[in-house]
Scaffold this motif. Sequence first.
Motif, PDB file in Angstrom:
ATOM      1  N   TYR A 271       0.838  -1.291   0.097  1.00 56.65           N
ATOM      2  CA  TYR A 271      -0.035  -0.036   0.015  1.00 56.65           C
ATOM      3  C   TYR A 271       0.946   1.237  -0.124  1.00 56.65           C
ATOM      4  N   ARG A 272       2.063   1.260   0.738  1.00 58.11           N
ATOM      5  CA  ARG A 272       2.877   2.474   0.878  1.00 58.11           C
ATOM      6  C   ARG A 272       3.826   2.341  -0.476  1.00 58.11           C
ATOM      7  N   ALA A 273       4.083   0.959  -1.214  1.00 57.99           N
ATOM      8  CA  ALA A 273       5.010   1.230  -1.934  1.00 57.99           C
ATOM      9  C   ALA A 273       4.435   1.881  -3.192  1.00 57.99           C
ATOM     10  N   VAL A 274       3.364   1.531  -3.496  1.00 54.91           N
ATOM     11  CA  VAL A 274       2.315   2.086  -4.585  1.00 54.91           C
ATOM     12  C   VAL A 274       2.544   3.804  -4.764  1.00 54.91           C
ATOM     13  N   THR A 275       2.457   4.324  -3.452  1.00 52.65           N
ATOM     14  CA  THR A 275       2.224   5.792  -3.368  1.00 52.65           C
ATOM     15  C   THR A 275       3.586   6.317  -3.328  1.00 52.65           C
TER      16      THR A 275
END
Length: 436
Positions: A271-275
Motif C-alpha cells: 500500500y505504501r510502495a504504490v504511493t
Amino acid sequence: MSKSISGFSKLSKSKKIDWIVDTYFSHKEEAKSVIKQYWNTNDKLQQLHDEFIENTITNYYLPLGVAPNFLINNELYAIPMAIEESSVVAAASKAAKFWLHRGGFKAEVISTKKIGQVHFMYHGSFDTLKTYFKHIKPQLIANAKPITKNMEKRGGGILDIELIDKSSAIANYYQLHATFETLDAMGANFINSCLESFANTFKTEAAYFDGLKDSSIDIVMSILSNYVPECLVRAEVSCKVEELNEDDNVSPQDFANKFIQAVQIAEVEPYRAVTHNKGIMNGIDAVILATGNDFRAVEAGVHAYASKNGSYSSLTHASVDNGIFKFWIEIPLALGTVGGLTGLHPLVKLSLEMLNKPNAKELMKIVAVAGLAQNFAALRSLTTTGIQQGHMKMHLMNILNQFNADEIEKMAIIEHFKTNVVTHSAVVEAIENLRR
Ligand code: MEV
C-alpha cells in the motif's frame, strides 16, 4: 439526436466539432469557443498537432516547467518537466539544489536489451518444432534484413531469437522470444516490424519442412514487450550522514534513520510502495512527456519491475554504512532520442536541446535521476514537516485561480499565507475577508 455516428473520422475538423457540440453540449457556442481557444494561430504548427492523432479537435495544454541545478555525473542540467501537479517541479528543484552541494547524482546504464515475442499455437511434437526452429532461425534473421540493415550499420539489430515452450501454462502455446539493441530509438516500430517478419517466415516456411505444414503453426500475435528488465539504469546519491540535514530541529542521524525506515516500509508494504513509487513517477513521467517518450510504456514496465520478486515493492533503496548515507534507484527504461515525436514536436526538440541533445543512454540517466530526486524530496517532507505544508503552498495558486483572484488579491493572500497554514477553507476565508 443520435449519440452514435459512422464515418466520423472522414468529416472535416469543423464538421467534427459541430457534431460533438450539437450532440453533447447544451451551451454550444461556449463549448465551441473553449475548443477553439486552444487552437494555435500558426496554421502549420496546428496542422502538425492535428496530424499526430486521428479526430483532433483542439490541443490539450500542460505546463512545461524547468528544474535547474541537477548535477549528474559532474555535468549540470536544467531538466524540462511537463506536468500539471503543482508541487512536482518545486520538489525536484529543491532536491537538485540539496544534492548540488553534496557531490550531485551519479548514474550509470547497466544494460540496453529490448524484448519482443511472437506468440503462436502448435499441435505436434516439441522435438520436431525444436529441429525446425534450429533450421529456420538463420532465415528468420536473413528475411528481416531489409528492416534491420540500417540499424545494423549503426551497431544495433537483432541480438537473439529463442524458442520457448509455454505449453505447461496454456496447451499448445509456444513463443519466439527475441532480443534487440535499438540504440537511440525506443524501437517499438523496429521491433514490431522484425517480429511480423519472423512470424511470416516461421509460418510459411513450415510448409517445406519434413513433418510440418504451414497450418501446423498458428500465429496468435507478434508484439514487443514493454517489460524491459534488461534495459536498466541506476542512479544514486551519497554523502556523509553529518552532511545530511539543513534543519536545526532534526539531527542528521535522526533524519537518516527515519528516511531509511520510510524506504524500508515501502520495500515491504505494497500500500505504501504504490504511493512511494507514484511519487517517483511524478518526476519520471514529467521528463518522459517533455522529451516526447511513451509514458504508458514506461509506467507499465516500471511497475512490473517493482513486482519482480512476487510482491509490489519500492523502486528506491537506502542505507547507511560506515557513516555514509546512500540512496539509489534501479529501473527499466526503454527510451528514444530519435524517431517518434522527438524530431517533430517543437517543445520536445526544445526539451532535448535543453538537455544538450542526449543519446538514449544519457536520457535514461537523466530520467532515473529525476525519479530519485522526486522520491528524495517526498520522503524528506514526509519524514520531517509532513507533505501538506509544501503541497498546500503550491496548491494555493490553484485555489486563488478557482476564485478568479486578481493580481492584487493574489499578492495579499500569498503574503498572508507566508505565516499561516494553508488549507482550502482558510484560503476561502482569506479571500472573503479581503473582498469584504
Ligand atoms: C504525491 O503526488 C506524491 C507523494 O504522495 C509521494 C509519496 O508519498 O512518497 C507525495
